[in-house]
Enzyme design. Structure first.
Site, PDB file in Angstrom:
ATOM      1  N   ARG A 178     -41.588  -4.704 -15.707  1.00 38.32           N
ATOM      2  CA  ARG A 178     -40.365  -4.444 -15.194  1.00 38.32           C
ATOM      3  C   ARG A 178     -39.215  -5.478 -15.385  1.00 38.32           C
ATOM      4  NH1 ARG A 178     -42.834  -0.788 -15.643  1.00 38.32           N
ATOM      5  NH2 ARG A 178     -43.542   0.595 -14.134  1.00 38.32           N
ATOM      6  N   SER A 228     -39.673   4.325  -7.565  1.00 36.55           N
ATOM      7  CA  SER A 228     -40.444   3.492  -6.719  1.00 36.55           C
ATOM      8  C   SER A 228     -39.656   2.315  -6.246  1.00 36.55           C
ATOM      9  CB  SER A 228     -41.566   2.857  -7.712  1.00 36.55           C
ATOM     10  OG  SER A 228     -42.270   3.564  -8.166  1.00 36.55           O
ATOM     11  N   GLU A 298     -38.124  -3.459  -6.306  1.00 38.62           N
ATOM     12  CA  GLU A 298     -37.716  -3.049  -7.595  1.00 38.62           C
ATOM     13  C   GLU A 298     -36.395  -2.673  -8.047  1.00 38.62           C
ATOM     14  OE1 GLU A 298     -39.765   0.671 -10.507  1.00 38.62           O
ATOM     15  OE2 GLU A 298     -41.118  -0.967  -9.903  1.00 38.62           O
TER      16      GLU A 298
END
Length: 303
Positions: A178, A228, A298
């Site tokens: 990520r 998420s 995130e």
């Protein structure tokens, strides 16, 4: 608005076809459907308009904020005193040459995945259901079901903070979980080329359909969210930890931990950014207290 007024006036004169909006609600441009107004927003239709707008902004001493489909953003209720350049979905389009696909940053991932399938190219099936644009996906090295953008990106053409263009190889992009070279906002993806493999179109379509069915079964796609909410902790899964702590269904105002998938915070109706932030912090604190694992967001918070 200070220099933003000068930017508005200059773009209106110098790039008259570029659409500009003042005090544009960011709730219209994020998948959470929350966020106050951006002081000024440009919606370029091509790379030339984007570069012109970005250069004018920098000449006026303003660093533009680039966004795509807003699928990983949480914007403050107070809004943004900023110049936002939104690439998706207008600045989109892709070209297939042999086993490679070149696409503009604002192109939705599902569109690129479909183009790959149309030409019998495999490698992007995982991206079919990710609700983001190419630029955002590369920036955060988006992934799902074992696939990540770093597996397919061959090269990227990016705008740097000085207003120049850079040609970057996949190795230059510093991909990790990520994260990428673009995560700090100093460079912005303009166009990228992905390298795929030849495959059977029927099998590619079947895999895409299978993964989409899994998403519908396991994820709360019927509610606004940013996917998420927390990154995967090393050696564990955020959703499993949140579920273990009995936090499914926990609410703060209009924000709720999904009862379908504990890894998703959803806008269950009328949520504000403050609601979502408060719920995320409550979840983080509870998980830390009960498991000793500290969750990291995130979702990117803009204020």
């Amino acid at each position: 608005m200070g220099n933003l007024s000068k930017i508005y006036d200059r773009i209106s004169r110098e790039v008259p076809d570029l659409e500009l909006r003042r005090n544009e609600p960011m709730s219209r441009h994020t998948t959470f459907r929350v966020g106050g107004p951006a002081a000024l927003m440009a919606l370029p239709a091509d790379a030339q308009q984007l570069l012109a707008a970005a250069n004018i902004a920098r000449e006026e001493g303003v660093t533009p904020l680039f966004v795509g489909m807003g699928s990983n953003l949480l914007v403050a209720d107070e809004g943004l005193n900023a110049f936002v350049i939104k690439t998706a979905p207008r600045m989109s389009g892709c070209r297939v040459e042999g086993s490679s696909i070149t696409a503009l940053a604002g192109t939705p991932l599902f569109q690129i995945a479909n183009a790959a399938a149309d030409h019998g190219l495999t490698g992007l099936e995982f991206a079919h259901g990710i609700p983001g644009s190419l630029g955002g996906a590369i920036t955060m090295n988006a992934g799902a079901y074992g696939g990540e953008m770093k597996q397919v990106v061959r090269s990227v053409r990016a705008l740097n903070e000085r207003g120049g263009m850079e040609e970057l190889s996949a190795q230059d992009c510093d991909f990790s979980y990520r994260h990428s070279l673009f995560s700090d906002g100093r460079r912005t993806v303009i166009v990228a080329t992905m390298e795929l493999q030849s495959g059977d179109e029927g099998q590619i379509r079947a895999t895409m359909a299978e993964l989409m069915a899994k998403r519908r079964e396991k994820q709360p796609l019927e509610w606004p969210s940013a996917g998420s909410t927390f990154k995967r902790p090393e050696g564990n899964f955020a959703a499993a930890l949140i579920d273990q702590c009995g936090l499914k269904g926990l609410r703060c105002g209009g924000a709720q931990v999904s009862e379908k998938h504990a890894g998703f915070v959803i806008n269950a109706g009328g949520a504000t950014c403050a609601d979502i932030l408060a719920l995320m912090e409550e979840v983080r604190q509870r998980v830390l207290h009960e498991t000793g694992v500290e969750l990291e967001a995130e979702v990117k918070y803009l204020r």
